[in-house]
Design a protein around this motif. Structure first.
Motif, PDB file in Angstrom:
ATOM      1  N   LEU A  51      50.089  14.479 -17.533  1.00 36.84           N
ATOM      2  CA  LEU A  51      50.515  15.781 -18.071  1.00 36.84           C
ATOM      3  C   LEU A  51      50.947  16.724 -16.948  1.00 36.84           C
ATOM      4  O   LEU A  51      51.942  17.451 -17.084  1.00 36.84           O
ATOM      5  N   ILE A  52      50.235  16.704 -15.835  1.00 40.87           N
ATOM      6  CA  ILE A  52      50.606  17.542 -14.696  1.00 40.87           C
ATOM      7  C   ILE A  52      51.982  17.117 -14.173  1.00 40.87           C
ATOM      8  O   ILE A  52      52.843  17.956 -13.908  1.00 40.87           O
ATOM      9  N   ALA A  53      52.180  15.805 -14.041  1.00 43.52           N
ATOM     10  CA  ALA A  53      53.466  15.297 -13.556  1.00 43.52           C
ATOM     11  C   ALA A  53      54.596  15.689 -14.508  1.00 43.52           C
ATOM     12  O   ALA A  53      55.681  16.091 -14.060  1.00 43.52           O
ATOM     13  N   ALA A  54      54.352  15.597 -15.806  1.00 42.57           N
ATOM     14  CA  ALA A  54      55.384  15.989 -16.780  1.00 42.57           C
ATOM     15  C   ALA A  54      55.700  17.479 -16.645  1.00 42.57           C
ATOM     16  O   ALA A  54      56.875  17.874 -16.676  1.00 42.57           O
ATOM     17  N   GLY A  55      54.671  18.292 -16.485  1.00 45.60           N
ATOM     18  CA  GLY A  55      54.883  19.729 -16.307  1.00 45.60           C
ATOM     19  C   GLY A  55      55.662  20.038 -15.047  1.00 45.60           C
ATOM     20  O   GLY A  55      56.573  20.871 -15.048  1.00 45.60           O
ATOM     21  N   GLU A  64      51.095  27.680 -14.056  1.00 46.80           N
ATOM     22  CA  GLU A  64      51.472  27.556 -15.474  1.00 46.80           C
ATOM     23  C   GLU A  64      50.839  26.309 -16.080  1.00 46.80           C
ATOM     24  O   GLU A  64      50.357  26.343 -17.210  1.00 46.80           O
ATOM     25  N   ILE A  65      50.831  25.238 -15.324  1.00 47.41           N
ATOM     26  CA  ILE A  65      50.225  24.000 -15.819  1.00 47.41           C
ATOM     27  C   ILE A  65      48.730  24.190 -16.027  1.00 47.41           C
ATOM     28  O   ILE A  65      48.169  23.726 -17.026  1.00 47.41           O
ATOM     29  N   ALA A  66      48.081  24.888 -15.113  1.00 51.24           N
ATOM     30  CA  ALA A  66      46.640  25.127 -15.247  1.00 51.24           C
ATOM     31  C   ALA A  66      46.327  25.847 -16.555  1.00 51.24           C
ATOM     32  O   ALA A  66      45.302  25.574 -17.196  1.00 51.24           O
ATOM     33  N   ARG A  67      47.212  26.753 -16.980  1.00 54.17           N
ATOM     34  CA  ARG A  67      46.990  27.479 -18.238  1.00 54.17           C
ATOM     35  C   ARG A  67      47.198  26.592 -19.460  1.00 54.17           C
ATOM     36  O   ARG A  67      46.896  26.992 -20.582  1.00 54.17           O
ATOM     37  N   ILE A  77      48.525  23.309 -24.989  1.00 57.11           N
ATOM     38  CA  ILE A  77      49.896  23.576 -24.559  1.00 57.11           C
ATOM     39  C   ILE A  77      50.521  24.627 -25.458  1.00 57.11           C
ATOM     40  O   ILE A  77      50.601  24.461 -26.672  1.00 57.11           O
ATOM     41  N   ASP A  78      50.958  25.713 -24.835  1.00 56.01           N
ATOM     42  CA  ASP A  78      51.577  26.828 -25.533  1.00 56.01           C
ATOM     43  C   ASP A  78      53.010  26.452 -25.910  1.00 56.01           C
ATOM     44  O   ASP A  78      53.875  26.286 -25.043  1.00 56.01           O
ATOM     45  N   ALA A  83      59.143  26.235 -25.309  1.00 58.25           N
ATOM     46  CA  ALA A  83      60.462  26.645 -25.803  1.00 58.25           C
ATOM     47  C   ALA A  83      61.187  27.507 -24.772  1.00 58.25           C
ATOM     48  O   ALA A  83      62.396  27.346 -24.556  1.00 58.25           O
ATOM     49  N   ALA A  84      60.459  28.404 -24.122  1.00 61.54           N
ATOM     50  CA  ALA A  84      61.070  29.253 -23.096  1.00 61.54           C
ATOM     51  C   ALA A  84      61.553  28.409 -21.919  1.00 61.54           C
ATOM     52  O   ALA A  84      62.641  28.651 -21.376  1.00 61.54           O
ATOM     53  N   LYS A  85      60.781  27.406 -21.521  1.00 64.43           N
ATOM     54  CA  LYS A  85      61.193  26.532 -20.418  1.00 64.43           C
ATOM     55  C   LYS A  85      62.423  25.722 -20.834  1.00 64.43           C
ATOM     56  O   LYS A  85      63.336  25.512 -20.022  1.00 64.43           O
ATOM     57  N   ALA A  86      62.466  25.287 -22.089  1.00 66.03           N
ATOM     58  CA  ALA A  86      63.639  24.546 -22.571  1.00 66.03           C
ATOM     59  C   ALA A  86      64.892  25.425 -22.516  1.00 66.03           C
ATOM     60  O   ALA A  86      65.972  24.959 -22.121  1.00 66.03           O
TER      61      ALA A  86
END
Length: 148
Positions: A51-55, A64-67, A77-78, A83-86
């Motif tokens: 998950l960290i690598a994907a983030g 951001e990943i820690a949150r 996962i928010d 959506a904002a990152k996309a």
């Protein structure tokens, strides 16, 4: 599955042990103890590292990943953040497309000088205005040393 030592986790996750220690310092992963001098991890750490690598691949910062993890370590996962990152990635893709097309034009431009090309001069104005972001250089990912 039994506990994994730091070398096994590093091997399976494809990251150096120094990255695992750094992630532990940042609170992203937690070792469950030591066997001798070697940190031991629950096998679930591999999923967390994925998950960290994907983030990281998506461009999220480590903070951001820690949150994206609840206090109990489970993913939280928010979806709005995703959506904002996309949307941010869509903007970057559009900007890079403009740069790519401009470079292709400049490479094949029949004008005697790039400064005589109206398309190239228009690109310069666009870049100078800040309408197209200049890609940031990312630090290379740390790699494990190769065996001799």
């Amino acid at each position: 599955m039994t506990d994994l030592d730091i070398a096994e986790v590093a091997h399976r996750a494809g990251v150096p042990a120094s990255t695992l220690r750094f992630y532990e310092e940042k609170g992203l992963i937690t070792s469950i103890g030591r066997r001798g001098l070697r940190r031991q991890y629950d096998p679930g750490v591999l999923e967390r590292l994925a998950l960290i690598a994907a983030g990281r691949t998506a461009g999220f910062s480590l903070d951001e990943i820690a949150r994206m993890f609840a206090p109990d370590g489970q993913p939280r996962i928010d979806r709005q953040m995703l959506a904002a990152k996309a949307e941010e990635l869509d903007r970057t893709i559009r900007e890079l497309g403009v740069l790519r097309d401009s470079l292709r034009h400049a490479a094949a431009c029949p004008a005697p000088s790039h400064m005589e090309c109206s398309t190239f001069r228009r690109l310069l104005r666009v870049v100078a205005s800040g309408a197209v972001a200049v890609p940031r250089k990312r630090a290379p990912k740390p790699r494990a040393p190769k065996p001799p």
